[in-house]
Design a protein around this motif. Structure first.
Motif, PDB file in Angstrom:
ATOM      1  N   LYS A  49       0.667  -1.321  -0.171  1.00 10.21           N
ATOM      2  CA  LYS A  49       0.183  -0.500   0.162  1.00 10.21           C
ATOM      3  C   LYS A  49       1.211   0.868  -0.095  1.00 10.21           C
ATOM      4  CE  LYS A  49      -4.359   1.979   2.014  1.00 10.21           C
ATOM      5  NZ  LYS A  49      -5.533   0.908   1.663  1.00 10.21           N
ATOM      6  N   GLY A  50       0.859   2.091  -0.546  1.00  6.20           N
ATOM      7  CA  GLY A  50       1.420   3.489  -0.722  1.00  6.20           C
ATOM      8  C   GLY A  50       2.369   3.464  -2.360  1.00  6.20           C
ATOM      9  N   PHE A  51       2.716   1.904  -2.916  1.00  5.33           N
ATOM     10  CA  PHE A  51       3.743   1.417  -3.694  1.00  5.33           C
ATOM     11  C   PHE A  51       2.675   1.183  -4.548  1.00  5.33           C
ATOM     12  CE2 PHE A  51       6.148   1.678  -0.498  1.00  5.33           C
ATOM     13  CZ  PHE A  51       7.302   2.327  -0.149  1.00  5.33           C
ATOM     14  N   GLU A  52       1.178   1.795  -5.185  1.00  3.85           N
ATOM     15  CA  GLU A  52       0.843   1.151  -6.413  1.00  3.85           C
ATOM     16  C   GLU A  52       0.948   1.160  -7.337  1.00  3.85           C
ATOM     17  OE1 GLU A  52      -0.945   3.126  -3.185  1.00  3.85           O
ATOM     18  OE2 GLU A  52      -2.330   1.977  -2.749  1.00  3.85           O
ATOM     19  N   ILE A  53       1.764   2.557  -7.791  1.00  3.74           N
ATOM     20  CA  ILE A  53       2.085   2.365  -8.890  1.00  3.74           C
ATOM     21  C   ILE A  53       3.695   1.122  -8.856  1.00  3.74           C
ATOM     22  CG2 ILE A  53       5.349   3.968  -8.301  1.00  3.74           C
ATOM     23  CD1 ILE A  53       3.909   5.606 -10.757  1.00  3.74           C
ATOM     24  N   LEU A  54       3.795   1.251  -8.518  1.00  6.19           N
ATOM     25  CA  LEU A  54       4.395  -1.044  -9.798  1.00  6.19           C
ATOM     26  C   LEU A  54       3.523  -2.043  -9.160  1.00  6.19           C
ATOM     27  CD1 LEU A  54       6.972  -0.532  -6.422  1.00  6.19           C
ATOM     28  CD2 LEU A  54       7.072   0.462  -8.843  1.00  6.19           C
TER      29      LEU A  54
END
Length: 100
Positions: free
Chosen positions: A37-42
């Motif tokens: 969570k917080g790294f949705e770009i990945l």
């Protein structure tokens, strides 16, 4: 727990390969939201990587062909089971495409 009796544990193993599992959905709905969570770009990259790896996993039928040859009745049961797993796996994959 039953009084005056020792606790009992159930230990067993499920042996599956990536072709048997709905990896994309598991990543999308369980692993990524809980652990990235917080790294949705990945997420799209990780889901795509999992999809690529899964395409290289052998099917249940192919895996059975590599096992030692059992008796004829056991072989028929294993082949029927493999076909069932493959159908289920294909259905899960077709319904579980990443929507990135």
């Amino acid at each position: 727990m039953i009084p005056d009796k020792p606790p009992v544990g159930d230990t067993h193993v499920h042996l599956l390969n990536a072709a048997d599992l709905p990896v994309e959905g598991f990543l999308r709905y369980v692993v990524l939201p809980d652990h990235l969570k917080g790294f949705e770009i990945l997420w799209p990259v990780l889901i795509h990587l999992a999809e690529l790896l899964k395409t290289n996993a052998i099917s249940a039928e192919e895996e059975i062909r590599h096992l030692p040859s059992p008796g004829a009745s056991d072989r028929g049961k294993m082949e029927a089971s493999a076909q069932s797993y493959s159908r289920t796996s294909r259905l899960m994959r077709s319904n579980d495409r990443p929507r990135c």
